[in-house]
Design a protein around this motif. Structure first.
Motif, mmCIF file in Angstrom:
data_model
loop_
_atom_site.group_PDB
_atom_site.id
_atom_site.type_symbol
_atom_site.label_atom_id
_atom_site.label_comp_id
_atom_site.label_asym_id
_atom_site.label_seq_id
_atom_site.Cartn_x
_atom_site.Cartn_y
_atom_site.Cartn_z
ATOM 1 N N ARG A 155 0.825 -1.218 0.000
ATOM 2 C CA ARG A 155 0.000 0.000 0.000
ATOM 3 C C ARG A 155 0.860 1.271 0.000
ATOM 4 O O ARG A 155 0.668 2.182 0.786
ATOM 5 C CB ARG A 155 -0.946 0.006 1.210
ATOM 6 N N ILE A 156 1.788 1.282 -0.907
ATOM 7 C CA ILE A 156 2.644 2.459 -1.105
ATOM 8 C C ILE A 156 2.307 3.064 -2.455
ATOM 9 O O ILE A 156 2.397 2.399 -3.489
ATOM 10 C CB ILE A 156 4.131 2.070 -1.019
ATOM 11 N N ASP A 157 1.903 4.305 -2.432
ATOM 12 C CA ASP A 157 1.455 5.014 -3.634
ATOM 13 C C ASP A 157 2.656 5.682 -4.302
ATOM 14 O O ASP A 157 3.118 6.732 -3.850
ATOM 15 C CB ASP A 157 0.398 6.046 -3.238
ATOM 16 N N VAL A 158 3.197 5.048 -5.347
ATOM 17 C CA VAL A 158 4.333 5.609 -6.074
ATOM 18 C C VAL A 158 3.813 6.427 -7.249
ATOM 19 O O VAL A 158 3.171 5.888 -8.150
ATOM 20 C CB VAL A 158 5.279 4.502 -6.572
ATOM 21 N N ARG A 159 4.085 7.701 -7.224
ATOM 22 C CA ARG A 159 3.640 8.610 -8.291
ATOM 23 C C ARG A 159 4.872 9.012 -9.097
ATOM 24 O O ARG A 159 5.580 9.964 -8.763
ATOM 25 C CB ARG A 159 2.913 9.811 -7.708
#
Length: 419
Positions: free
Chosen positions: A74-78
């Motif tokens: 649940r790591i949001d990499v943008r």
């Protein structure tokens, strides 16, 4: 920290990848957002001048984690998004005029950028620097064609590794360096001479004690000519089909400086990576971190610092109170030579060199001894000894130099009498 809190990481390198990994391992269950300005997942850089550039590894080797791992954790990499500014007082980062993101804790892992040549001819085609994956991909493609006249400006680690890769593909390679001996500022003239001999034995032309005043161009189509030569300070021209500048790097402190953080050759932090702004941390190449052994701040650009500082700062972001005390470490692979170095370069500069093994055969361990204590060590084509070398350095024990130089004396007996 609670599940309602948000950690924002700015940066797309190994420090960022290890920080979010440690953050989750420490039990943080809140939101994690990573902004990287490149259109790819966070990645590490050593293969860019080593195995990937040499053609032995695929590009995938640079990624510590794949998309599935980030999704599972649940790591949001943008990716491909540049943070424009940060506001420590408001605890926000600005992505664009209409997108402002609030954070509870912020990590700056913005890394460093290569110093570019700014003299005449800098904009010619086939003039390169090496820092990012596309840089390495372009160089690898060019090197693989072979039979090119490759000129490397800079006789440091990046320059020599790239020279070895280019030569491995059958190119004619010249290295230009300002000093008398490659790597002398890093490991001294005697060990630097070992690397000089290595490159010359493999057909690399070393031109030391030279400076570059400009580049010449002549071939090419369109509005950009291609480089054809490197103009030395003496006026001599070294012919070239491709030029790589490996003349150092500068920390990417623009975000921190514009936000009013303390900046001095990097973003200044304490031993736990805390900056001068509350809830803002910095780690990796960009951080100038307090070093208790040296008694001043130290900025380290090597892989191990990104690896270890990333893991420690991740735990700090999760709320732990920590002190970073890793011994600086780096390694290189050039032709048939592999090397690991651990220690404090500035202390080694004034130390005695003690060699265990055969320096001429490039199979040895070198130690730098200051006031009777080992402050740095380098193993060359001898493996599985770096932990012992670091243990000796960390012990700060007074050593017997004769025992240190004797391969028959186990290294484990030299760290304060340990066995």
């Amino acid at each position: 920290m609670t599940s309602h809190e948000r950690v924002v990481v700015v940066g797309g390198g190994l420090t960022a990848a290890r920080a979010v990994e440690a953050l989750r391992e420490s039990g943080f269950d809140g939101e994690v957002v990573v902004y990287g300005d490149e259109p790819r997942l966070p990645y590490e850089r050593p293969p860019l001048s080593k195995a990937y550039l040499q053609g032995t590894d695929a590009a995938s080797v640079v990624y510590p984690h794949d998309t599935a791992w980030y999704r599972e954790h649940r790591i949001d990499v943008r990716s491909g998004i540049r943070v424009r500014s940060i506001d420590p007082a408001e605890h926000t980062v600005s992505i664009s005029d209409d997108e402002v993101v609030r954070y509870d804790r912020l990590l700056l892992a913005t890394g460093a950028s290569p110093r570019a040549f700014s003299g005449p001819g800098a904009s010619l085609r086939e003039v390169h620097t090496l820092r990012r994956l596309p840089d390495s991909a372009r160089l690898r493609t060019a090197f693989r064609e072979g039979r090119k006249r490759v000129v490397v400006v800079g006789a440091g680690w990046i320059g020599l590794e790239a020279a070895a890769a280019a030569r491995g593909f059958g190119n004619d390679v010249t290295v230009l360096g300002r000093g008398d001996v490659p790597l002398a500022s890093a490991i001294g003239a005697e060990l630097g001479g070992m690397f000089a001999d290595l490159h010359e034995a493999n057909g690399v032309h070393l031109r030391m004690g030279t400076g570059v005043s400009g580049l010449q161009g002549g071939r090419g189509s369109g509005t950009r000519e291609q480089v054809t030569g490197v103009v030395l300070d003496s006026g001599e021209v070294v012919e070239a089909d491709l030029v790589l500048f490996g003349i150092g790097a500068t920390p990417n402190v623009e975000l921190a400086a514009s936000a009013g953080l303390h900046v001095d050759d990097g973003v200044v932090t304490d031993e736990g990576f805390r900056t001068s702004a509350a809830d803002v941390f910095a780690a990796g190449d960009v951080a100038s971190t307090w070093n208790a052994r040296l008694g001043h701040h130290l900025r380290v650009e090597h892989w191990a610092n990104a690896e270890h500082s990333g893991r420690v700062v991740g735990r700090a972001l999760a709320g732990e109170s920590l002190r970073y005390d890793e011994i600086p470490y780096f390694y290189t692979d050039q032709f048939d030579l592999g090397m690991e170095y651990s220690g404090y370069g500035e202390l080694a500069a004034g130390a005695r060199l003690v060699v265990r093994g055969d320096l001429a055969a490039r199979e040895c361990i070198a130690f730098w001894v200051l006031d009777g204590r080992v402050v740095a060590g380098m193993n060359v084509n001898i493996w599985d000894v770096n932990d012992e070398v670091q243990r000796i350095i960390r012990s700060e024990s007074v050593v017997d130099e004769a025992a240190l130089a004797d391969p028959a004396v186990p290294l484990g007996t030299l760290a304060g009498g340990a066995t």
